[in-house]
Every structure is written in C-alpha cells, then in structure tokens.
Write a protein that holds these residues in place. Structure first.
Motif, short mmCIF file in Angstrom:
data_model
loop_
_atom_site.label_atom_id
_atom_site.label_comp_id
_atom_site.label_asym_id
_atom_site.label_seq_id
_atom_site.Cartn_x
_atom_site.Cartn_y
_atom_site.Cartn_z
N GLY A 118 -16.25 2.67 3.40
CA GLY A 118 -16.25 1.17 2.98
C GLY A 118 -15.25 0.93 1.90
O GLY A 118 -14.77 1.89 1.53
N CYS A 119 -15.11 -0.48 1.63
CA CYS A 119 -14.09 -0.99 0.77
C CYS A 119 -14.48 -2.14 0.33
O CYS A 119 -14.96 -2.92 0.89
CB CYS A 119 -12.79 -1.06 1.46
N LEU A 120 -14.29 -2.47 -1.18
CA LEU A 120 -14.63 -3.42 -1.75
C LEU A 120 -13.83 -4.68 -1.22
O LEU A 120 -13.86 -6.02 -1.43
CB LEU A 120 -14.46 -3.64 -3.35
N SER A 121 -12.67 -4.52 -0.63
CA SER A 121 -11.84 -5.45 0.02
C SER A 121 -12.10 -6.02 1.47
O SER A 121 -11.90 -6.76 1.99
CB SER A 121 -10.13 -5.23 -0.01
N PRO A 142 -4.02 -3.03 -6.74
CA PRO A 142 -3.86 -4.10 -5.82
C PRO A 142 -5.04 -5.01 -5.46
O PRO A 142 -4.96 -5.88 -4.95
CB PRO A 142 -3.22 -3.54 -4.27
N GLN A 143 -6.47 -4.35 -5.65
CA GLN A 143 -7.39 -5.17 -5.30
C GLN A 143 -7.93 -6.10 -6.52
O GLN A 143 -8.67 -6.74 -6.20
CB GLN A 143 -8.53 -4.02 -5.23
N VAL A 144 -7.01 -6.18 -7.45
CA VAL A 144 -7.02 -6.91 -8.57
C VAL A 144 -5.78 -7.89 -8.47
O VAL A 144 -5.49 -8.62 -9.69
CB VAL A 144 -7.61 -6.58 -9.96
N GLN A 155 -8.33 9.90 -1.44
CA GLN A 155 -7.43 9.61 -0.32
C GLN A 155 -7.58 7.97 -0.23
O GLN A 155 -6.57 7.39 0.14
CB GLN A 155 -7.91 10.18 1.01
N HIS A 156 -8.64 7.17 -0.27
CA HIS A 156 -8.97 5.83 -0.03
C HIS A 156 -8.04 4.96 -1.29
O HIS A 156 -7.47 4.11 -0.69
CB HIS A 156 -10.28 5.73 -0.06
N GLU A 157 -8.08 5.45 -2.21
CA GLU A 157 -7.58 4.83 -3.50
C GLU A 157 -5.96 4.87 -3.45
O GLU A 157 -5.34 4.15 -3.59
CB GLU A 157 -8.16 5.00 -4.88
N ILE A 158 -5.60 5.96 -3.08
CA ILE A 158 -4.10 6.58 -3.08
C ILE A 158 -3.53 5.62 -1.62
O ILE A 158 -2.33 5.14 -1.82
CB ILE A 158 -3.72 7.86 -2.80
N ASP A 159 -4.39 5.57 -0.87
CA ASP A 159 -3.85 4.60 0.43
C ASP A 159 -3.53 3.24 0.06
O ASP A 159 -2.60 2.63 0.16
CB ASP A 159 -4.98 4.65 1.34
N HIS A 160 -4.49 2.69 -0.93
CA HIS A 160 -4.35 1.33 -1.45
C HIS A 160 -2.97 1.20 -2.00
O HIS A 160 -2.42 0.22 -1.80
CB HIS A 160 -5.43 1.00 -2.49
N LEU A 161 -2.56 2.36 -2.71
CA LEU A 161 -1.31 2.01 -3.53
C LEU A 161 -0.13 2.24 -2.38
O LEU A 161 0.90 1.93 -3.08
CB LEU A 161 -1.30 3.28 -4.72
NI NI Z 1 -10.92 0.09 -0.97
#
Ligand code: NI
Length: 170
Positions: A93-96, A52-54, A135-141
């Motif tokens: 942190g997060c690139l978004s 989703p970040q792309v 955990q962070h990346e799966i949250d994004h999904l």
């Molecule tokens: Ni992120």
C-alpha cells in the motif's frame, strides 16, 4: 511540528524523478523537515514516507517498519540499491493511495546504501517488510508508485479504485 499534507496519486511531484540531494545545502533545513516528515508518517500510520509525498522533489525518505514492535528510524538520503535477491509476492500500500492495496512482486532481500541525517554513509541489508519498504520508497524518488509496477489486470483494478477514491481524498 506540523503534520504535512500528503500528496496523492496523480499529482505531478509524485511522477517526477528527484534530483540527488546536496547534503550541505539541505543541512540547515533538514532537522525541521525530518521532524515534520516523522510526524506526518506517524499520524498516517505509515511505515515509510518519501519527500515527494510532502511535495518536495528531493532524494530523501524515511522508514520505520518497527521490527519486533520497536521503533527503528531510518533516514535515507540519496539511497541506492546495491543488490537484490529472491522474490516475494506480498500486499503493498502507499499513503499516496490511501486505503488501496494490491499484491506486488518485489525482491525479497536488498542491500541499500544511503546517507543518514548527519551525512554519514550507511549500508544495510533488508529482508521482508524492510526490503519492500526500501524498494517502495526508492521508487518514489524515481517518480514511481507501486501501481506503476503492477501487472496490467491488477493495475486496471487499482486505477478503478483510485478513480472512486479520489472523491474521498479531496
Ligand atoms: Ni508510498
């Protein structure tokens, strides 16, 4: 491979839970998509990036936390967290949400199962930064950003910073 634009906090695709990926359907475009995602993550000096970040609503993410300074690329398709252990309060942190960090409690150790870029199932226990990245990346999904998990006061502080930063992000 082109570096893709990274979607930012507030964009709809980041708030939307991604449907499970159909590996066979995804296969033809997967090599090119992954190359672009690695290039985008590396250019932004991140340790993880979710589809989703792309701008893609797909259960796909990549992680490289560079254990001992060496690259170790993980591809996660349809990942699941099988178990969690312990608790660790650490900076996230997060690139978004570029340039914005906050402490957040996460499980210290998680076991994850996913498919790799060849459609093979893998399972792995992550601790420390890797556990956090899982955990962070799966949250994004699931349409969640780390700010959504912050205690009220911290969330207000981060959202203030986001409001100011949005001018810079463009
Ligand atoms: Ni992120």
């Amino acid at each position: 491979m082109p570096v893709l634009r990274i979607t930012k906090h507030g964009e709809r695709v980041l708030k939307t839970a991604c449907p499970p990926a159909d590996f066979e359907g995804l296969k033809p475009e997967l090599p090119a998509l992954l190359k672009s995602m690695w290039a985008t993550m590396n250019a932004a000096r991140g340790v993880g990036l979710a589809a989703p970040q792309v701008g893609r609503s797909l259960r796909l993410a990549i992680i490289d936390v560079r254990p001992e300074g060496k690259s170790e690329r993980l591809v996660l398709i349809n990942p699941e967290i099988l178990s969690r252990e312990g608790e660790l309060n650490d900076e996230e942190g997060c690139l978004s949400l570029p340039g914005i960090y906050s402490k957040l409690k996460r499980a210290a150790k998680v076991r994850v199962r996913a498919l790799d870029e060849n459609g093979k199932v893998w399972e792995r226990v992550g601790e420390g930064l890797l556990a956090r990245a899982f955990q962070h990346e799966i949250d994004h999904l699931d349409g969640k950003l780390y700010v959504d998990r912050l205690p009220f006061e911290d969330r207000l502080r981060v959202l203030d910073a986001v409001r100011e930063a949005k001018v810079r992000w463009g």
